[in-house]
Design a protein around this motif. Structure first.
Motif, mmCIF file in Angstrom:
data_model
loop_
_atom_site.group_PDB
_atom_site.id
_atom_site.type_symbol
_atom_site.label_atom_id
_atom_site.label_comp_id
_atom_site.label_asym_id
_atom_site.label_seq_id
_atom_site.Cartn_x
_atom_site.Cartn_y
_atom_site.Cartn_z
ATOM 1 N N ARG A 37 -16.092 22.452 5.051
ATOM 2 C CA ARG A 37 -16.022 21.226 4.247
ATOM 3 C C ARG A 37 -15.091 21.386 3.047
ATOM 4 O O ARG A 37 -14.446 20.424 2.643
ATOM 5 C CB ARG A 37 -17.422 20.808 3.812
ATOM 6 N N ARG A 38 -15.024 22.585 2.492
ATOM 7 C CA ARG A 38 -14.112 22.803 1.370
ATOM 8 C C ARG A 38 -12.658 22.665 1.827
ATOM 9 O O ARG A 38 -11.843 22.010 1.170
ATOM 10 C CB ARG A 38 -14.338 24.193 0.767
ATOM 11 N N ILE A 39 -12.334 23.260 2.965
ATOM 12 C CA ILE A 39 -10.960 23.212 3.471
ATOM 13 C C ILE A 39 -10.592 21.796 3.916
ATOM 14 O O ILE A 39 -9.524 21.278 3.578
ATOM 15 C CB ILE A 39 -10.782 24.213 4.627
ATOM 16 N N VAL A 40 -11.484 21.143 4.651
ATOM 17 C CA VAL A 40 -11.221 19.772 5.110
ATOM 18 C C VAL A 40 -11.092 18.831 3.911
ATOM 19 O O VAL A 40 -10.198 17.981 3.865
ATOM 20 C CB VAL A 40 -12.330 19.293 6.068
ATOM 21 N N GLY A 41 -11.977 18.989 2.926
ATOM 22 C CA GLY A 41 -11.919 18.135 1.745
ATOM 23 C C GLY A 41 -10.619 18.292 0.977
ATOM 24 O O GLY A 41 -10.065 17.316 0.475
ATOM 25 N N ARG A 43 -7.619 19.523 2.204
ATOM 26 C CA ARG A 43 -6.434 19.150 2.976
ATOM 27 C C ARG A 43 -6.373 17.664 3.300
ATOM 28 O O ARG A 43 -5.282 17.104 3.454
ATOM 29 C CB ARG A 43 -6.370 19.968 4.266
ATOM 30 N N LEU A 44 -7.533 17.025 3.414
ATOM 31 C CA LEU A 44 -7.556 15.604 3.778
ATOM 32 C C LEU A 44 -8.094 14.759 2.628
ATOM 33 O O LEU A 44 -8.732 13.734 2.848
ATOM 34 C CB LEU A 44 -8.416 15.396 5.033
ATOM 35 N N MET A 45 -7.787 15.153 1.392
ATOM 36 C CA MET A 45 -8.390 14.487 0.241
ATOM 37 C C MET A 45 -8.021 13.012 0.133
ATOM 38 O O MET A 45 -8.773 12.220 -0.433
ATOM 39 C CB MET A 45 -7.997 15.214 -1.050
ATOM 40 N N THR A 46 -6.862 12.610 0.678
ATOM 41 C CA THR A 46 -6.481 11.199 0.596
ATOM 42 C C THR A 46 -6.886 10.406 1.833
ATOM 43 O O THR A 46 -6.628 9.212 1.907
ATOM 44 C CB THR A 46 -4.957 11.064 0.394
ATOM 45 N N SER A 47 -7.516 11.059 2.795
ATOM 46 C CA SER A 47 -7.965 10.362 3.998
ATOM 47 C C SER A 47 -9.330 9.715 3.745
ATOM 48 O O SER A 47 -10.054 10.125 2.830
ATOM 49 C CB SER A 47 -8.071 11.341 5.175
ATOM 50 N N PRO A 48 -9.699 8.713 4.557
ATOM 51 C CA PRO A 48 -11.009 8.084 4.382
ATOM 52 C C PRO A 48 -12.142 9.103 4.465
ATOM 53 O O PRO A 48 -12.063 10.068 5.238
ATOM 54 C CB PRO A 48 -11.073 7.080 5.540
ATOM 55 N N ASP A 94 -5.177 20.005 11.259
ATOM 56 C CA ASP A 94 -3.862 19.849 11.883
ATOM 57 C C ASP A 94 -3.924 18.846 13.037
ATOM 58 O O ASP A 94 -3.028 18.010 13.207
ATOM 59 C CB ASP A 94 -3.351 21.197 12.405
ATOM 60 N N GLN A 95 -4.980 18.942 13.832
ATOM 61 C CA GLN A 95 -5.115 18.026 14.968
ATOM 62 C C GLN A 95 -5.278 16.580 14.488
ATOM 63 O O GLN A 95 -4.667 15.652 15.031
ATOM 64 C CB GLN A 95 -6.322 18.431 15.812
ATOM 65 N N TYR A 96 -6.068 16.384 13.448
ATOM 66 C CA TYR A 96 -6.259 15.045 12.878
ATOM 67 C C TYR A 96 -4.935 14.490 12.359
ATOM 68 O O TYR A 96 -4.559 13.347 12.656
ATOM 69 C CB TYR A 96 -7.286 15.111 11.750
ATOM 70 N N LEU A 97 -4.204 15.291 11.584
ATOM 71 C CA LEU A 97 -2.946 14.843 10.992
ATOM 72 C C LEU A 97 -1.889 14.579 12.059
ATOM 73 O O LEU A 97 -1.068 13.676 11.929
ATOM 74 C CB LEU A 97 -2.439 15.887 9.991
ATOM 75 N N ARG A 98 -1.913 15.379 13.110
ATOM 76 C CA ARG A 98 -0.942 15.202 14.192
ATOM 77 C C ARG A 98 -1.107 13.838 14.862
ATOM 78 O O ARG A 98 -0.116 13.157 15.166
ATOM 79 C CB ARG A 98 -1.112 16.329 15.218
ATOM 80 N N HIS A 99 -2.333 13.426 15.073
ATOM 81 C CA HIS A 99 -2.576 12.133 15.717
ATOM 82 C C HIS A 99 -2.416 10.970 14.737
ATOM 83 O O HIS A 99 -1.929 9.905 15.103
ATOM 84 C CB HIS A 99 -3.989 12.100 16.319
ATOM 85 N N ARG A 100 -2.819 11.186 13.495
ATOM 86 C CA ARG A 100 -2.768 10.114 12.503
ATOM 87 C C ARG A 100 -1.350 9.868 11.993
ATOM 88 O O ARG A 100 -0.961 8.732 11.730
ATOM 89 C CB ARG A 100 -3.693 10.474 11.342
ATOM 90 N N ASP A 179 1.614 22.471 3.873
ATOM 91 C CA ASP A 179 1.301 21.043 3.789
ATOM 92 C C ASP A 179 1.975 20.407 2.570
ATOM 93 O O ASP A 179 2.487 19.288 2.651
ATOM 94 C CB ASP A 179 -0.215 20.830 3.701
ATOM 95 N N GLU A 180 1.961 21.123 1.444
ATOM 96 C CA GLU A 180 2.586 20.586 0.233
ATOM 97 C C GLU A 180 4.096 20.482 0.404
ATOM 98 O O GLU A 180 4.715 19.512 -0.045
ATOM 99 C CB GLU A 180 2.254 21.466 -0.976
ATOM 100 N N LEU A 181 4.686 21.491 1.035
ATOM 101 C CA LEU A 181 6.131 21.445 1.294
ATOM 102 C C LEU A 181 6.461 20.236 2.159
ATOM 103 O O LEU A 181 7.414 19.496 1.895
ATOM 104 C CB LEU A 181 6.591 22.720 1.990
ATOM 105 N N THR A 182 5.652 20.013 3.209
ATOM 106 C CA THR A 182 5.885 18.890 4.114
ATOM 107 C C THR A 182 5.783 17.564 3.365
ATOM 108 O O THR A 182 6.621 16.674 3.538
ATOM 109 C CB THR A 182 4.872 18.918 5.272
#
Length: 332
Positions: A37-41, A43-48, A94-100, A179-182
């Motif tokens: 949850r720490r990593i997901v939170g 990396r995906l802080m701006t996602s719903p 990564d899988q979530y971001l790839r599809h989104r 991710d930040e570089l991207t």
């Protein structure tokens, strides 16, 4: 109840079903879940929020399946449990971001290639931070944050991408998260994915990290300006807002939801569009005068004239308010 290594050993050696479930629960929910949850939170802080919850849940379910298979079939052992869990969480993101965000994903693939082929640059994996990149000599250093203002210091976009990468790493003091570089180079090159949901636009626009600290200090001035914009005649309002630009040439409308001045729905209403239609068009702003003219059924020069009239009216109204306020200040 013991270290993660002891818990994993106890789980694999357990012969009693109740004991097996107890140890599995401790291993997954007490040890793995906080890491996931720490990593997901982060990396995906701006996602719903629901998307973050779904990604974390999927990673936890996959982990449980992997542990059960390991016990049942003697699958490849897990040597460093926390590191394995962290990598699984990064893979889920990564899988979530790839599809989104397919355009962003293509950019990441391009950057991976460039980092592997550009002399003295590298991309490596860290179990806590995921993928990290920078100069090869920086491999043992922790990642440093990327300043959003860095984009304005990179110069011309029309250059060899490898040259831009080398220049960027010359402006930072250490390696950065991939991710930040991207994200930084997506802004620099204008790489955007289409957004088809108004709710996603609202959440992205209102995310605190998208607004500069100074924006909130200026909130009172923005509220006053927005109040005057709402009073403009509809054609003037649309001509002004649809072409409104910030210092980098991008749309300045994101400042309004970001500072809590107006919702995306309200902005859509004031430019004469349905909310969902405007949400789809949000990432294409600012519009050119020709595009605004097509929306309003006017010629390009008429759009220019409307915007000029809007600015002049706003200038007069705001100068008038400032003068009135000055007259109310008692002499010292």
């Amino acid at each position: 109840m013991g270290t993660e290594t002891e818990l994993l050993r106890c789980y694999l050696e357990a012969r009693d079903t109740a004991r097996e479930d107890e140890v599995l629960g401790a291993l997954v929910f007490d040890n793995a879940s906080p890491v996931i949850r720490r990593i997901v939170g982060r990396r995906l802080m701006t996602s719903p929020a629901q998307d973050r919850e779904d990604v974390a849940g999927d990673v936890i379910l996959d982990l449980v399946s992997r542990l059960k298979r390991l016990k049942r079939e003697g699958d490849t052992p897990i040597e460093r449990f926390t590191a394995y869990v962290a990598v699984a969480a990064h893979n889920g993101c990564d899988q979530y971001l790839r599809h989104r965000y397919p355009q962003r994903h293509r950019l990441k693939n391009r950057l991976r290639y460039l980092l592997s082929k550009t002399p003295n640059l590298a991309l490596w994996e860290d179990w806590e931070h995921g993928w990290i990149c920078g100069r090869r000599a920086w491999r043992d250093r922790p990642p440093v944050p990327l300043d959003p203002e860095l984009v304005s210091r990179l110069g011309a976009r029309v250059r060899a991408p490898a040259q831009i990468l080398v220049e960027l790493f010359g402006l930072v003091s250490g390696p950065v998260e991939f991710d930040e570089l991207t994200s930084t180079l997506a802004v620099f090159w204008g790489v955007r994915d289409a957004i088809t949901s108004l709710e996603l636009v609202e959440q992205a626009a209102a995310a605190p990290e998208l607004a500069a600290d100074s924006l909130f200090a200026q909130k009172q001035s923005l509220e006053k300006l927005w109040s005057e914009i709402e009073d403009l005649p509809p054609p003037q309002r649309a001509a002004l807002l649809l072409n409104l630009r910030d210092g980098t040439g991008g749309s300045a409308l994101w400042m309004l939801p970001g500072a809590g001045i107006a919702t995306v729905r309200r902005v859509a209403e004031l430019v004469g569009m349905a909310a969902e239609e405007f949400a789809v068009l949000w990432i294409r702003l600012p519009w050119s005068d020709i595009e605004i003219g097509q929306h309003l059924g006017l010629a390009r020069q008429q759009v220019i004239n409307l915007r000029q009239a809007a600015r002049q009216r706003l200038g007069r109204r705001l100068r008038g308010e400032s003068a009135a306020a000055a007259r109310k200040v008692p002499a010292s």
